[in-house]
Write an enzyme that holds these catalytic residues in place. Structure first.
Site, PDB file in Angstrom:
ATOM      1  N   HIS A 155      -0.625   5.912   9.127  1.00 20.04           N
ATOM      2  CA  HIS A 155       0.330   4.849   9.421  1.00 20.04           C
ATOM      3  C   HIS A 155       1.738   5.227   8.918  1.00 20.04           C
ATOM      4  O   HIS A 155       2.717   5.150   9.655  1.00 20.04           O
ATOM      5  CB  HIS A 155      -0.163   3.564   8.729  1.00 20.04           C
ATOM      6  CG  HIS A 155       0.722   2.379   8.890  1.00 20.04           C
ATOM      7  ND1 HIS A 155       0.400   1.323   9.710  1.00 20.04           N
ATOM      8  CD2 HIS A 155       1.917   2.057   8.336  1.00 20.04           C
ATOM      9  CE1 HIS A 155       1.363   0.411   9.649  1.00 20.04           C
ATOM     10  NE2 HIS A 155       2.295   0.829   8.821  1.00 20.04           N
ATOM     11  N   GLU A 156       1.802   5.655   7.674  1.00 13.17           N
ATOM     12  CA  GLU A 156       3.113   5.944   7.104  1.00 13.17           C
ATOM     13  C   GLU A 156       3.767   7.163   7.764  1.00 13.17           C
ATOM     14  O   GLU A 156       4.979   7.193   7.965  1.00 13.17           O
ATOM     15  CB  GLU A 156       3.020   6.155   5.586  1.00 13.17           C
ATOM     16  CG  GLU A 156       2.465   4.957   4.823  1.00 13.17           C
ATOM     17  CD  GLU A 156       3.184   3.653   5.123  1.00 13.17           C
ATOM     18  OE1 GLU A 156       4.398   3.661   5.332  1.00 13.17           O
ATOM     19  OE2 GLU A 156       2.493   2.614   5.166  1.00 13.17           O
ATOM     20  N   ALA A 197       0.848  -1.190   0.000  1.00 11.15           N
ATOM     21  CA  ALA A 197       0.000   0.000   0.000  1.00 11.15           C
ATOM     22  C   ALA A 197       0.885   1.241   0.000  1.00 11.15           C
ATOM     23  O   ALA A 197       0.607   2.218  -0.685  1.00 11.15           O
ATOM     24  CB  ALA A 197      -0.913  -0.013   1.219  1.00 11.15           C
ATOM     25  N   ALA A 198       1.946   1.159   0.780  1.00 14.19           N
ATOM     26  CA  ALA A 198       2.829   2.315   0.893  1.00 14.19           C
ATOM     27  C   ALA A 198       4.124   1.893   1.571  1.00 14.19           C
ATOM     28  O   ALA A 198       4.198   0.823   2.165  1.00 14.19           O
ATOM     29  CB  ALA A 198       2.162   3.410   1.715  1.00 14.19           C
ATOM     30  N   MET A 199       5.136   2.749   1.443  1.00 10.86           N
ATOM     31  CA  MET A 199       6.407   2.485   2.099  1.00 10.86           C
ATOM     32  C   MET A 199       6.951   3.792   2.661  1.00 10.86           C
ATOM     33  O   MET A 199       7.010   4.803   1.985  1.00 10.86           O
ATOM     34  CB  MET A 199       7.384   1.886   1.073  1.00 10.86           C
ATOM     35  CG  MET A 199       8.782   1.665   1.621  1.00 10.86           C
ATOM     36  SD  MET A 199       8.801   0.487   2.991  1.00 10.86           S
ATOM     37  CE  MET A 199      10.194   1.105   3.934  1.00 10.86           C
ATOM     38  N   GLU A 200       7.367   3.700   3.942  1.00  9.79           N
ATOM     39  CA  GLU A 200       7.644   4.925   4.701  1.00  9.79           C
ATOM     40  C   GLU A 200       9.074   5.432   4.570  1.00  9.79           C
ATOM     41  O   GLU A 200       9.621   5.932   5.539  1.00  9.79           O
ATOM     42  CB  GLU A 200       7.328   4.658   6.176  1.00  9.79           C
ATOM     43  CG  GLU A 200       8.319   3.696   6.887  1.00  9.79           C
ATOM     44  CD  GLU A 200       7.933   2.237   6.808  1.00  9.79           C
ATOM     45  OE1 GLU A 200       7.073   1.882   5.987  1.00  9.79           O
ATOM     46  OE2 GLU A 200       8.504   1.436   7.580  1.00  9.79           O
ATOM     47  N   ASN A 201       9.691   5.323   3.406  1.00  9.07           N
ATOM     48  CA  ASN A 201      11.074   5.817   3.288  1.00  9.07           C
ATOM     49  C   ASN A 201      11.192   7.198   3.916  1.00  9.07           C
ATOM     50  O   ASN A 201      10.352   8.058   3.686  1.00  9.07           O
ATOM     51  CB  ASN A 201      11.474   5.913   1.830  1.00  9.07           C
ATOM     52  CG  ASN A 201      11.189   4.650   1.076  1.00  9.07           C
ATOM     53  OD1 ASN A 201      11.635   3.587   1.457  1.00  9.07           O
ATOM     54  ND2 ASN A 201      10.394   4.751   0.030  1.00  9.07           N
ATOM     55  N   HIS A 242       5.379   6.244  10.869  1.00 10.44           N
ATOM     56  CA  HIS A 242       6.671   5.587  10.666  1.00 10.44           C
ATOM     57  C   HIS A 242       7.822   6.577  10.562  1.00 10.44           C
ATOM     58  O   HIS A 242       8.979   6.195  10.717  1.00 10.44           O
ATOM     59  CB  HIS A 242       6.654   4.766   9.376  1.00 10.44           C
ATOM     60  CG  HIS A 242       6.138   3.368   9.546  1.00 10.44           C
ATOM     61  ND1 HIS A 242       6.512   2.546  10.575  1.00 10.44           N
ATOM     62  CD2 HIS A 242       5.294   2.630   8.793  1.00 10.44           C
ATOM     63  CE1 HIS A 242       5.920   1.372  10.451  1.00 10.44           C
ATOM     64  NE2 HIS A 242       5.168   1.397   9.372  1.00 10.44           N
TER      65      HIS A 242
HETATM   66 ZN   LIG Z   1       4.130   0.032   8.338  1.00 11.19          ZN
END
Ligand SMILES: [Zn+2]
Length: 968
Positions: free
Chosen positions: A412-413, A376-380, A416
């Site tokens: 959520h992201e 869904a997503a990535m918190e770079n 992070h």
């Molecule tokens: Zn996560």
């Protein structure tokens, strides 16, 4: 990292289901001793808030002091090869062969690259990474210069590298003997002539070439269409172990380093990375642009990110001066589809800064909306990447559930950016720390944004607690904290157990530690001791450490059965494993509920005095469902509770009403309770006016529906459901599509009502309410004849799906056409799902084939198409057969993104429930189970459970429905 979940209200031929799955794993004993390093400012800030306390606890558990020993020496400054370091001491890292090898032969014989973890003799301090990106032929060439610190004397440099080709290596002052890849562990080995010396710094230089991959991992490409022209972009996804596909590096989370990135590319593209561009130059000869990005803070390789694209952006600034930009396709930016996410991100950054008392630590945060992404997503850090469906919102056409889901992914992201980016688990087995906390904060953060949604108090119960208990009840579940050895083990720890169980337990701790305003950053046992002391001072003698270990290291959850012994005493039976359960109990009758009392249940059987009870007094356990366990009662007590619900449900809290429904159906399914009890319980639903119990009920009913919908007597079940739904459905009616709805269909006060309305319409249409069907057909016909879509956004998915399943092929073609012409991502998603609702297997087959073989359907949506065809009773056999026929292709394409594969396997097998299907599944596992990880054993367990239910309970279930006994 955000998992891709189908929307909570997704339809399956009108039947809503949510994805539920997890990976199985064998329970192994493991050590619990962990230590900590904590970001200093974080430590300071965390002292101020109690929840923060828990966070630090978490950190304490994961972050290793072994690394602290290395880190502590940073103060000493550099000399060495570039000079020698002052202090002594040999920081041993995990897996490191600590002692200095006296003889070369010993070390050579040990072949450290054969170990699945890096040897730990060397630690990267800084990477200078320069890449030239060729978008015309999808390749890139790079060189990386890694500054290394030697921890233990060694003659070998072992680092990760995968899919990177034509490697050239030179080592400055180091004399290189030979170098070779070791593909089994995705490693690259450099053998030196002379040993490297501890405390010294070295520099290793590598040049390489690689492809911009067409898969979804590493540095990969995707495309979109703008004004009929295909455009490409390239972006990274390194978590958990794919940085090594883009450049040679020490690709384990413990090896934090700083990164200086330079990207060179065609000037028609923009490039982005974690940090802002520091300087930019144009080359005279070819006009190419070279962007130098500022040096990052120390971070793990999996948080490094970059992108090359020709997106446009909108931006805003926080009060503290952080620039937030949302980058997306130019048409999405101009239509304003990114405005919502940008707006809430700005509010959230402020919220988290206050909450954690730690400033966001980078100068900017970019949100990148990409058309294709494995998660869904990535918190770079500084450059979070989202799949478009989780960040772009077209307010006029999106449903409330779409907006809610999107909001929670963003929350959520952004969380992070503190939990994960700033504080990182040392190794993947403790990924639950960052994911569990981020998931918990989805509810806290969303509550901050939209207090009236009542997320934390209400949706948390059904969407987190009930959901994870469904998974965790399987023997193929696993403890929260689980051992990870191989690279292939890593993806499976990113599952709902990690995300949801932790957050479910946090609710409990939060409640129980709310008086304590101190924390420790030493070993976690110290922290537990302090918590225990504090609780003792409140008169509660609890060993927190022992208790928490039981919850995080054991899988599953306890079931407590409460049995009335005499008019004053109860017996508590604790099933399953060894637990300490904080059971709250209350007594009630037709008019009042007495205040609750807390009992710590430690033994398999306990007797407690509870107060005076008469024939009409009922008992209720786990008040407001704050505990992670199920409660069962003797039948007489169930009867009294059900009677109470029928007569006056409001006496029992809304959380407990939802909890009773969830407990009853799950206990009945597992055979702890007669089937009729749960069915009789929902007989009170016509009296129910709140969303949450309806939501709990529909979740339970759709579970049963999967088991029953191909049985002869199915109509007994669907009629019973419709009977419960009818009156409330008619009373609440359909939404109007007046101008008042526009743009803010979900917001604020009406949210709960709208969700209830949606739930009721979905139940009614799914289970065959004639009026509901007619209404859907009217809407679709109107759309086709007028070419104006007047269907209220909040129920479009229900109407589309119902229309496609009831109406003829022309409607399917119409929806197919709309799917191609629509540019709003939320609309595209539900149009695609609606296509899977057809009764026509020819059309379903066509859809499946088009999905897999053409690029008409985005790559990451192909799996959803197959799963949704499987949810359609008319498509089940088809999806199951298609899955097996195409397994080789699917596994080749998605195999490495284990998460997607597991989702697919879970999705196409969860409805299998006959002996024949079970043997087909076993056969399939035998012939092709290799490489699929633990998803198949789990699927097998679920299907075996389904078959068992049919064998043991179906008869009793239908018997009750044929002749429901009157109440009382
Ligand atoms: Zn996560």
């Amino acid at each position: 990292m955000g998992l891709n979940d189908s929307s909570p209200g997704a339809m399956r031929n009108g039947r809503g289901l949510s994805d539920q799955w997890a990976e199985s794993v064998v329970v192994r004993p493991r050590t619990t001793e962990r230590h900590i390093t904590v970001h200093k400012r974080l430590v300071l800030g965390f002292a101020l808030s109690i929840l923060t306390l828990i966070i630090v606890t978490a950190v304490a558990v994961v972050l290793s002091v072994r690394f602290e020993e290395c880190g502590g020496r940073d103060r000493d400054g550099m000399t060495g090869e570039l000079g020698s370091r002052g202090s002594s001491g040999s920081g041993k890292m995990n897996g490191s062969r600590g002692e200095r090898m006296g003889e070369r032969g010993d070390e050579e014989a040990a072949q450290p690259w054969r170990n699945s973890r890096l040897p730990g003799s060397l630690r990267p301090r800084h990477y200078d990474l320069r890449l030239a990106v060729y978008m015309d032929n999808f390749t890139f060439s790079g060189d990386v210069s890694i500054e290394l610190e030697c921890v233990n004397a060694t003659r070998f440099i072992v680092l990760h590298s995968d899919l990177v080709e034509k490697i050239n290596i030179w080592g400055g002052a180091m004399r290189i003997h030979r170098h070779f890849p070791f593909p089994a562990n995705q490693m690259y080995v450099v053998v030196l002539h002379r040993e490297l010396k501890p405390m010294r710094l070295y520099r290793l230089n590598i040049t390489f070439d690689a492809a911009i991959e067409d898969e979804l991992l590493g540095f990969f490409r995707s495309s979109y269409t703008l004004q009929r022209e295909k455009r490409y972009l390239a972006v990274t996804q390194f978590s958990p172990i794919h940085a090594r596909k883009a450049f040679p590096c020490f690709d384990e989370p413990i090896y934090k380093a700083t990164f200086s990135l330079t990207l060179r590319h065609d000037p028609q593209y923009t490039s982005l990375s974690n940090m802002p561009v520091e300087s930019s130059t144009l080359a005279d000869e070819d006009g190419w642009v070279t962007n130098h990005f500022a040096r990052t803070p120390r971070m793990s390789t999996y948080y490094l990110a970059w992108a090359v694209c020709n997106f446009t952006y909108k931006e805003t600034q926080t009060d503290s001066g952080v620039t937030i930009r949302l980058y997306a396709r130019p048409d999405a930016i101009s239509s304003g589809a990114g405005d919502y996410a940008l707006h809430i991100t700005k509010r959230l950054l402020g919220f988290y800064q206050d909450y954690f008392k730690v400033q966001y630590s980078l100068p900017k945060l970019d949100l990148l909306a990409v058309p294709k992404h494995p998660y869904a997503a990535m918190e770079n850090w500084g450059l979070s990447v989202f799949v478009e469906q989780k960040i772009l919102l077209d307010a006029e056409v999106s449903s409330s559930s779409y907006q809610m889901e999107l909001t929670m992914v963003v929350v959520h992201e952004i969380c992070h950016q503190w939990f994960g980016d700033l504080v990182t688990p040392v190794w993947w087995e403790d990924v639950w720390l960052k994911e569990g906390f981020a998931h918990f904060f989805e509810y806290v953060g969303t509550d901050f944004l939209f207090p009236k949604w009542n997320m934390e108090k209400q949706r948390f119960l059904t969407d987190v607690l009930h959901e994870v208990m469904l998974l965790d009840g399987l023997s193929s579940s696993h403890p929260i904290s689980q051992e990870v050895q191989q690279a292939t083990d890593i993806d499976r720890v990113f599952d709902w157990i990690a995300y949801k169980k932790v957050s479910a337990e946090l609710v409990f701790i939060q409640k129980d530690t709310s008086q304590i305003h101190m924390y420790s950053n030493a070993a976690r046992d110290d922290l537990w001791n302090k918590l225990s002391q504090a609780m003792r001072s409140e008169g509660r003698d609890i060993n927190i450490g022992e208790m928490m270990d039981r919850w995080t290291l054991q899988m599953g959850y306890p079931i407590i059965t409460i049995i009335l012994l005499t008019i004053t005493d109860i017996v508590l039976l604790l099933h399953s494993l060894q637990w300490q359960v904080p059971l709250t109990v209350a007594l009630g009758n037709a008019s009042t509920v007495c205040s609750e009392s807390l009992i710590w249940v430690n033994n398999k059987t306990e007797t407690h005095r509870i107060g005076e009870m008469d024939d009409n007094t009922w008992l209720l356990g786990n008040i407001n469902q704050t505990g992670y366990f199920r409660v069962n009662y003797d039948l007489q007590n169930w009867k009294l509770l059900i009677q109470q619900l029928h007569n006056n449900p409001q006496i029992i809290s809304v959380g407990n009403r939802a909890g009773l429904i969830d407990d009853a159906f799950n206990l009945a399914r597992a055979g702890y309770l007669p089937q009729g009890v749960s069915l009789q319980l929902i007989g009170y639903l016509p009296e129910e006016t709140s969303f949450l119990p309806w939501h709990a009920a529909s979740r339970a009913l759709y579970q049963l529906d999967k088991l029953l919908d191909r049985t002869d007597e199915y109509s007994l079940f669907s009629d019973y459901v419709l009977k419960q739904v009818a009156s409330r459905y008619h009373q609440i009616g359909w939404p109007t599509n007046g101008p008042s709805n526009e743009g803010s269909n979900v917001l604020q006060a009406s949210y709960q009502t709208e969700e209830l309305q949606r739930e009721l319409i979905m139940l009614a249409c799914s289970f065959g309410n004639k009026q509901c069907h007619r209404q859907a057909v009217v809407y679709i016909s109107d759309w086709i004849s007028s070419n104006k879509n007047r269907i209220p956004p909040n129920i479009r998915d229900i109407v589309y799906c119902t229309g496609v399943s009831l109406m003829d092929e022309d409607v399917w073609e119409f929806i197919w056409m709309k799917f191609h012409s629509s540019t709003a991502v939320s609309e595209k998603k539900i149009l695609l799902e609606a296509l899977t609702c057809s009764d026509n297997t020819f059309l379903l087959n066509r859809l499946l084939n088009l999905s897999l073989t053409s690029d008409l359907v985005p790559e990451q949506d192909v799996i959803d198409v197959i799963i949704h065809v499987g949810r359609n009773p008319q498509g089940r056999n088809l999806a199951w057969k298609y899955f097996r026929d195409k397994w080789d292709v699917l596994n080749a394409r998605y195999g490495e993104a284990l998460f997607m594969n597991s989702k697919l396997i879970g999705g196409v097998t969860e409805f299998l429930n006959t002996e024949k299907e079970l043997s087909e599944l076993k056969e399939f596992i035998q012939s092709s189970g290799v490489g699929a990880g633990p998803a198949l054993p789990r699927a097998l367990e679920i299907v075996e459970g389904n078959v068992r239910w049919h064998r043991l309970h179906r008869r009793q279930f239908y018997q009750w429905l044929r002749k429901p006994p009157a109440l009382g």
